[in-house]
Design an enzyme around this catalytic site. Structure first.
Site, PDB file in Angstrom:
ATOM      1  N   HIS A  91      -1.321  -0.193  -9.774  1.00  0.00           N
ATOM      2  CA  HIS A  91      -1.914  -1.112  -8.786  1.00  0.00           C
ATOM      3  C   HIS A  91      -2.530  -2.338  -9.478  1.00  0.00           C
ATOM      4  CE1 HIS A  91      -3.856  -1.379  -4.538  1.00  0.00           C
ATOM      5  NE2 HIS A  91      -3.626  -2.580  -5.033  1.00  0.00           N
ATOM      6  N   GLU A 106      -4.134   7.049  -4.464  1.00  0.00           N
ATOM      7  CA  GLU A 106      -4.390   6.481  -5.803  1.00  0.00           C
ATOM      8  C   GLU A 106      -5.754   6.928  -6.318  1.00  0.00           C
ATOM      9  OE1 GLU A 106      -4.055   2.224  -5.648  1.00  0.00           O
ATOM     10  OE2 GLU A 106      -2.026   2.309  -4.862  1.00  0.00           O
ATOM     11  N   ARG A 140       0.858  -1.175   0.000  1.00  0.00           N
ATOM     12  CA  ARG A 140       0.000   0.000   0.000  1.00  0.00           C
ATOM     13  C   ARG A 140       0.898   1.231   0.000  1.00  0.00           C
ATOM     14  NH1 ARG A 140      -3.420  -2.916  -1.396  1.00  0.00           N
ATOM     15  NH2 ARG A 140      -5.497  -3.266  -0.486  1.00  0.00           N
TER      16      ARG A 140
HETATM   17  C1  DGY Z   1      -5.665  -6.387  -2.536  1.00  0.00           C
HETATM   18  O1  DGY Z   1      -6.130  -7.519  -2.657  1.00  0.00           O
HETATM   19  O2  DGY Z   1      -5.676  -5.781  -1.467  1.00  0.00           O
HETATM   20  C2  DGY Z   1      -5.106  -5.773  -3.757  1.00  0.00           C
HETATM   21  O3  DGY Z   1      -4.313  -4.694  -3.479  1.00  0.00           O
HETATM   22  C3  DGY Z   1      -6.248  -5.385  -4.673  1.00  0.00           C
HETATM   23  O4  DGY Z   1      -5.857  -5.605  -5.970  1.00  0.00           O
END
Ligand code: DGY
Length: 322
Positions: free
Chosen positions: A288, A270, A241
């Site tokens: 992402h 984002e 993240r």
């Molecule tokens: C998640 O599964 O948290 C991913 O970042 C979403 O694609």
């Protein structure tokens, strides 16, 4: 009466078909994000909801719920967009989709490692701009990057995804070291060396890759002080993240060549990432897409639907957060 389920974004077709067989469903076939205010307004008409990390399910969302919704089934392993405290207070079950995306996130991590260290963007741009023909094949200089094979990879957060990355990195004979809240069993460590203090690990990293969830403890885990501990040739990778990195600190280090490069799939704010990243030749960026393969998104969608199915059929949930 069949339970009513709201699905906030487009799921894989098979999962939508499965859901429709057992529930009254409002799908989002256009996949246009539902604005926060509208989501709050319509959510009260449903017994359950399938959400994604792009939905803002903070405290404000839960405050306005009037106890109809009983379960929120998130498509994604991360759930930092959901106020878990508020969900608990309102006795709403939260589920996620762990495990099924380990491989695809590990693939993107390896792609970022390779792309950032072997200067993939610069090479791609050189060919695309048709300037390759004007570039002398200077053996020690032209498009020279850093090798990956045999280097040390420091993993921050040695959960399921971190361990899958370690497994893949071993194909490049990388030496694995890791920082984690707890030391893993020898079996799970699989030869990786543990550091209880991130500050002791960072100076040993040729590459450092973040695989922690977004929590108050991991916010800005890479900041100016921790980044300053990395060697000058180090490459920073992030597929977890954006909040784990202090953008000012990383951008300053990249601009001033205090580290070699970065490969980033996730960002603060984002999709409106800090535009300074886009000016850096030594930063390889992706939008992402860690879990974005047909196979993985289908598995995630199916797991989210199955969690809803289990809940309304009083069966144990597949992956319960709270
Ligand atoms: C998640 O599964 O948290 C991913 O970042 C979403 O694609």
């Amino acid at each position: 009466m069949r339970p009513k389920i709201l699905v906030t974004r487009k799921l894989s077709d098979l999962a939508e078909e499965k859901l429709k067989k057992k529930f009254d469903v409002q799908l989002n076939l256009s996949d246009i994000p539902i604005k926060d205010e509208k989501l709050i307004k319509i959510a009260n008409n449903f017994d359950g909801m399938i959400s994604t990390g792009w939905d803002n399910l903070g405290n404000n969302f839960f405050k306005k719920l009037d106890h109809k919704i009983k379960i929120i089934s998130q498509v994604g392993v991360g759930y930092d967009n959901i106020s878990i405290k508020s969900a608990k207070e309102k006795k709403i079950k939260i589920t996620n989709t762990p495990n099924v995306l380990n491989e695809s996130v590990a693939e993107i991590t390896i792609l970022l490692i390779l792309a950032a260290s072997r200067r993939a963007v610069e090479g791609f741009n050189l060919v695309r701009s048709y300037k390759w023909k004007d570039t002398p094949p200077d053996i020690p200089k032209t498009m020279i990057g850093n090798s990956v094979t045999g280097k040390t990879l420091g993993i921050i957060g040695m959960g399921r995804i971190g361990r899958m990355v370690a497994k893949c990195a071993k194909a490049f004979a990388m030496k694995i070291i890791y920082y984690n809240r707890n030391k893993l069993s020898e079996n799970l460590e699989d030869g990786a060396k543990y550091f209880s203090d991130i500050k002791n690990m960072l100076p040993e990293c040729d590459f450092v890759s973040i695989h922690t969830p977004a929590t108050p403890e991991t916010k800005h885990i890479l900041n100016s002080s921790t980044i300053s501990l990395l060697p000058k040739h180090a490459v920073v990778i992030n597929t977890s993240r954006g909040s784990t990195i202090d953008d000012d600190a990383l951008i300053e280090a990249l601009e001033n060549k205090k580290i070699y490069a970065a490969g980033l799939d996730v960002f603060n704010n984002e999709p409106n990432l800090d535009k300074r990243y886009l000016k850096l030749d030594n930063c390889f960026v992706l939008p992402h897409i860690g879990s974005a393969t047909h196979e993985t998104r289908l598995a995630m969608s199916m797991m989210a639907v199955d969690n809803i199915y289990c809940f309304f059929n009083k069966k144990p949930l597949i992956s319960e957060v709270v």
